[in-house]
Design a protein around this motif. Structure first.
Motif, mmCIF file in Angstrom:
data_model
loop_
_atom_site.group_PDB
_atom_site.id
_atom_site.type_symbol
_atom_site.label_atom_id
_atom_site.label_comp_id
_atom_site.label_asym_id
_atom_site.label_seq_id
_atom_site.Cartn_x
_atom_site.Cartn_y
_atom_site.Cartn_z
ATOM 1 N N PRO A 117 -63.347 -98.916 30.297
ATOM 2 C CA PRO A 117 -63.022 -100.218 30.882
ATOM 3 C C PRO A 117 -64.262 -101.013 31.283
ATOM 4 N N LEU A 118 -65.322 -100.317 31.672
ATOM 5 C CA LEU A 118 -66.553 -101.021 32.047
ATOM 6 C C LEU A 118 -67.103 -101.806 30.855
ATOM 7 N N PHE A 119 -67.181 -101.138 29.699
ATOM 8 C CA PHE A 119 -67.633 -101.829 28.499
ATOM 9 C C PHE A 119 -66.665 -102.949 28.121
ATOM 10 N N GLY A 120 -65.374 -102.672 28.263
ATOM 11 C CA GLY A 120 -64.371 -103.702 27.979
ATOM 12 C C GLY A 120 -64.629 -104.947 28.810
ATOM 13 N N LEU A 140 -49.355 -114.447 26.510
ATOM 14 C CA LEU A 140 -48.461 -113.828 25.522
ATOM 15 C C LEU A 140 -48.960 -112.425 25.143
ATOM 16 N N LEU A 141 -50.270 -112.317 25.000
ATOM 17 C CA LEU A 141 -50.864 -111.015 24.676
ATOM 18 C C LEU A 141 -50.588 -110.000 25.779
ATOM 19 N N ILE A 142 -50.777 -110.427 27.029
ATOM 20 C CA ILE A 142 -50.549 -109.510 28.151
ATOM 21 C C ILE A 142 -49.070 -109.152 28.266
ATOM 22 N N GLY A 143 -48.209 -110.140 28.014
ATOM 23 C CA GLY A 143 -46.770 -109.863 28.003
ATOM 24 C C GLY A 143 -46.414 -108.839 26.936
ATOM 25 N N THR A 144 -47.036 -108.996 25.765
ATOM 26 C CA THR A 144 -46.783 -108.055 24.667
ATOM 27 C C THR A 144 -47.252 -106.648 25.040
ATOM 28 N N ILE A 149 -58.244 -101.771 28.026
ATOM 29 C CA ILE A 149 -58.876 -102.734 27.125
ATOM 30 C C ILE A 149 -57.879 -103.270 26.097
ATOM 31 N N ALA A 150 -56.662 -102.694 26.069
ATOM 32 C CA ALA A 150 -55.694 -103.095 25.046
ATOM 33 C C ALA A 150 -55.161 -104.497 25.277
ATOM 34 N N ARG A 151 -55.299 -105.009 26.497
ATOM 35 C CA ARG A 151 -54.725 -106.332 26.786
ATOM 36 C C ARG A 151 -55.750 -107.445 26.648
ATOM 37 N N TYR A 152 -56.960 -107.131 26.176
ATOM 38 C CA TYR A 152 -57.957 -108.175 25.949
ATOM 39 C C TYR A 152 -57.880 -108.650 24.501
ATOM 40 N N ILE A 160 -59.414 -94.568 17.988
ATOM 41 C CA ILE A 160 -58.463 -94.593 19.105
ATOM 42 C C ILE A 160 -57.921 -96.012 19.112
ATOM 43 N N PRO A 161 -56.941 -96.312 18.258
ATOM 44 C CA PRO A 161 -56.684 -97.717 17.910
ATOM 45 C C PRO A 161 -55.944 -98.520 18.978
ATOM 46 N N VAL A 162 -56.500 -98.598 20.181
ATOM 47 C CA VAL A 162 -55.786 -99.316 21.242
ATOM 48 C C VAL A 162 -55.910 -100.830 21.111
ATOM 49 N N ILE A 163 -57.006 -101.301 20.487
ATOM 50 C CA ILE A 163 -57.217 -102.751 20.438
ATOM 51 C C ILE A 163 -56.173 -103.435 19.555
ATOM 52 N N VAL A 164 -55.819 -102.791 18.433
ATOM 53 C CA VAL A 164 -54.886 -103.432 17.508
ATOM 54 C C VAL A 164 -53.451 -103.434 18.026
ATOM 55 N N VAL A 165 -53.165 -102.538 18.985
ATOM 56 C CA VAL A 165 -51.772 -102.329 19.378
ATOM 57 C C VAL A 165 -51.080 -103.617 19.848
ATOM 58 N N ALA A 166 -51.656 -104.302 20.823
ATOM 59 C CA ALA A 166 -50.994 -105.506 21.332
ATOM 60 C C ALA A 166 -51.456 -106.761 20.599
ATOM 61 N N ASN A 167 -52.706 -106.730 20.101
ATOM 62 C CA ASN A 167 -53.247 -107.917 19.450
ATOM 63 C C ASN A 167 -52.498 -108.274 18.168
ATOM 64 N N THR A 168 -52.141 -107.262 17.377
ATOM 65 C CA THR A 168 -51.466 -107.534 16.103
ATOM 66 C C THR A 168 -50.134 -108.271 16.314
ATOM 67 N N PRO A 169 -49.210 -107.720 17.098
ATOM 68 C CA PRO A 169 -47.953 -108.456 17.267
ATOM 69 C C PRO A 169 -48.142 -109.817 17.941
ATOM 70 N N ALA A 170 -49.049 -109.883 18.939
ATOM 71 C CA ALA A 170 -49.224 -111.147 19.649
ATOM 72 C C ALA A 170 -49.689 -112.240 18.696
ATOM 73 N N ARG A 171 -50.633 -111.880 17.817
ATOM 74 C CA ARG A 171 -51.157 -112.889 16.894
ATOM 75 C C ARG A 171 -50.092 -113.311 15.879
ATOM 76 N N ILE A 172 -49.341 -112.330 15.389
ATOM 77 C CA ILE A 172 -48.297 -112.646 14.405
ATOM 78 C C ILE A 172 -47.260 -113.600 15.006
ATOM 79 N N LEU A 173 -46.942 -113.348 16.278
ATOM 80 C CA LEU A 173 -45.902 -114.168 16.906
ATOM 81 C C LEU A 173 -46.421 -115.567 17.248
ATOM 82 N N ALA A 174 -47.652 -115.632 17.731
ATOM 83 C CA ALA A 174 -48.162 -116.910 18.247
ATOM 84 C C ALA A 174 -48.592 -117.845 17.126
ATOM 85 N N ARG A 175 -48.981 -117.284 15.991
ATOM 86 C CA ARG A 175 -49.536 -118.135 14.939
ATOM 87 C C ARG A 175 -48.771 -117.967 13.638
#
Lengths: 266, 264
Positions: A32-35, B64-68, B190-193, B210-225
């Protein structure tokens, strides 16, 4: 007094037993720090401006310092252990011994902090080295002892609050909700997520009077020389006030709770 | 498969009865989770006091991303969280023996025996925020976008599961594993950034390994754009999901062989 030193030693060893637990925890804390650093980097973008008086370097430095302070002073499992003592009737064994329970817990807390700091500090120092361009030391010498003082008070404040929360176990079987409600206030309002002076007017003014500010943000702000003069004095007074209040609350709940204590399983 | 479904329905019923027996606790958890969610919204407010965009994400897109993220993590937590958080305790105390004796797959048994109804309510709060942000953005998604979004939420919850299951499985080696449970929350923070803020090795690790970044970003982007091409990101999400599930399963089977019970 010497018996409490022994307890301090027990606290040291307790942590060593589960050294992997602490090592992994500290390592995972880096994510989280890096994030956060990445997020703020995107926020600053290519603009060479400051946000709320912080340039990008000062902002990164702020988050490094909060990580360090948090590793040094934040109690880890203390409230769960205390609650378990009360709920499972472990307290019986301690009540019949000539030790004061609060002092016993403080001894364990300090021992635990020293050992886990030994794990955490090398990791945090590596991070400091990684971000060394952003690091600056206080200009005035007096800042050093003042920072240490506010750090120590912040640690005890965090501990006494955790202690008071754990005392709820005298009345409720399950205290995890209470712990997490208090923790969510601490998470958002102690400066872990962003420096509190970014908050606008009245919100910032209100936070100055709440205890959460003095659990994390205040010692860092003292070290970064963000609070000076009358504000500094005021800050220390409020911090001391909350420290005494949290201690008093813990004591009071202990006395009330013992009257209700059923010594389950004893 | 049918048998597992029947067992799950029974477990679900059992959990709901249990929840209703502790009403105050149920309500308190609801409040706690709501506090966390609103804290994050306040954080977004603070960030956008000082900027108008993060990468190319506007304020309501970030909401929207945070909601997702809220929907995905709460769906995961409803079905699995309590169970997985308890796994290290099962190993430490030796109560794992009982789980091994059950005539079902042990991974199923340790993953699914309790269900958190409060999390489901909180997932609905996430849905409300997503709908509200769509309104603010003036976006009306089409059926394809909604279909992809729902699938991505499902895949995302599965990735959450794989990550936390892997962490919990490590408790076979490390006896006290609360630190690992914290690891889940650390990774997921970091998944909600917005994914655009990340770069370099960090981005690679948390998009693929550890694919946490794509988890919420993918659906949020598809829905918003509506302009976004859903196929590529959906494929990445699906393959990340399958891969992490398989890896966690292997680790689990490997760990089980190492289990030697405790106490008794």
């Amino acid at each position: 007094m010497s018996k409490y030193f022994k307890i301090f030693g027990v606290g040291l060893q307790n942590t060593l037993v589960y050294r992997w637990n602490f090592l992994l925890r500290t390592l995972f804390d880096i994510v989280p720090l890096f994030g956060t650093v990445y997020l703020w980097r995107a926020l600053y973008g290519s603009r060479q401006q400051t946000i709320g008086g912080y340039d990008f370097g000062a902002m990164v430095y702020y988050f490094l310092l909060t990580a360090l302070v948090s590793d040094l002073i934040t109690p880890t499992d203390d409230e769960w252990q205390i609650a378990a003592d009360i709920r499972d009737g472990q307290l019986n064994a301690l009540l019949v011994k000539p030790v004061d329970y609060l002092k016993y817990r403080v001894g364990l807390f300090l021992g635990n902090r020293v050992t886990s700091s030994c794990f955490a500090v090398p990791i945090v120092c590596t991070l400091f080295a990684f971000f060394h361009t952003y690091i600056s030391f206080p200009e005035r010498f007096i800042t050093w002892p003042l920072s240490v003082l506010s750090l120590a008070m912040a640690g005890l404040l965090q501990f006494f609050l955790a202690y008071a929360v754990a005392m709820v176990a005298f009345w409720l079987l399950e205290i995890s909700t209470v712990v997490f409600i208090v923790f969510s206030f601490e998470y958002f309002l102690s400066g872990r997520l962003f420096p509190l002076d970014l908050l606008p007017g009245w919100l910032g003014e209100t936070l100055v009077w709440l205890p959460f500010t003095y659990e994390l943000y205040f010692p860092v702000a003292v070290f970064q020389e963000k609070v000076v003069g009358v504000k500094l004095l005021q800050g220390f007074l409020i911090q001391a006030g909350w420290l005494v209040a949290a201690w008093g609350l813990g004591r009071w709940m202990w006395v009330r709770g013992l009257r209700k204590f059923q010594a389950v399983g004893g | 498969m049918q048998r597992y479904w029947q067992i799950y329905v029974l477990l679900l019923r059992n959990s709901l009865i249990r929840e209703m027996a502790f009403k105050a606790n149920f309500l308190l958890w609801l409040v706690t989770e709501l506090l966390w969610f609103f804290g994050q919204i306040v954080f977004v407010e603070v960030l956008f006091l000082h900027t108008e965009h993060i990468g190319d994400w506007s304020k309501w897109e970030v909401v929207l991303l945070i909601g997702t993220h809220q929907i995905i993590s709460q769906v995961f937590q409803a079905v699995f969280y309590v169970n997985l958080a308890n796994l290290p305790e099962l190993v430490r105390t030796g109560r794992m023996d009982l789980m091994l004796l059950l005539p079902v797959d042990t991974q199923f048994a340790v993953s699914a025996y309790r269900f958190g109804l409060d999390n489901l309510v909180n997932a609905l709060v996430g849905v409300a925020f997503v709908v509200f942000s769509l309104g603010k953005l003036g976006v009306v998604p089409n059926a394809l976008q909604i279909g992809c979004y729902a699938t991505a939420v499902f895949l995302g919850a599965a990735i959450h599961y794989a990550i936390m299951f892997t962490l919990a499985t490590l408790s076979f080696w490390i006896v006290r594993a609360q630190g690992l449970i914290y690891g889940y929350f650390n990774f997921l923070s970091i998944a909600r950034y917005p994914d655009q803020v990340f770069a370099g090795v960090f981005k690679f690790i948390f998009s693929w390994l550890i694919p946490v970044i794509v988890v919420a970003n993918t659906p949020a982007r598809i829905l918003a754009r509506s302009s976004a091409q859903p196929l590529g990101p959906m494929l990445q999400l699906a393959s990340a999901c399958v891969l992490s599930l398989i890896l966690s399963r292997f680790l689990w089977l490997f760990a089980l062989r190492r289990y030697s019970s405790a106490s008794s």
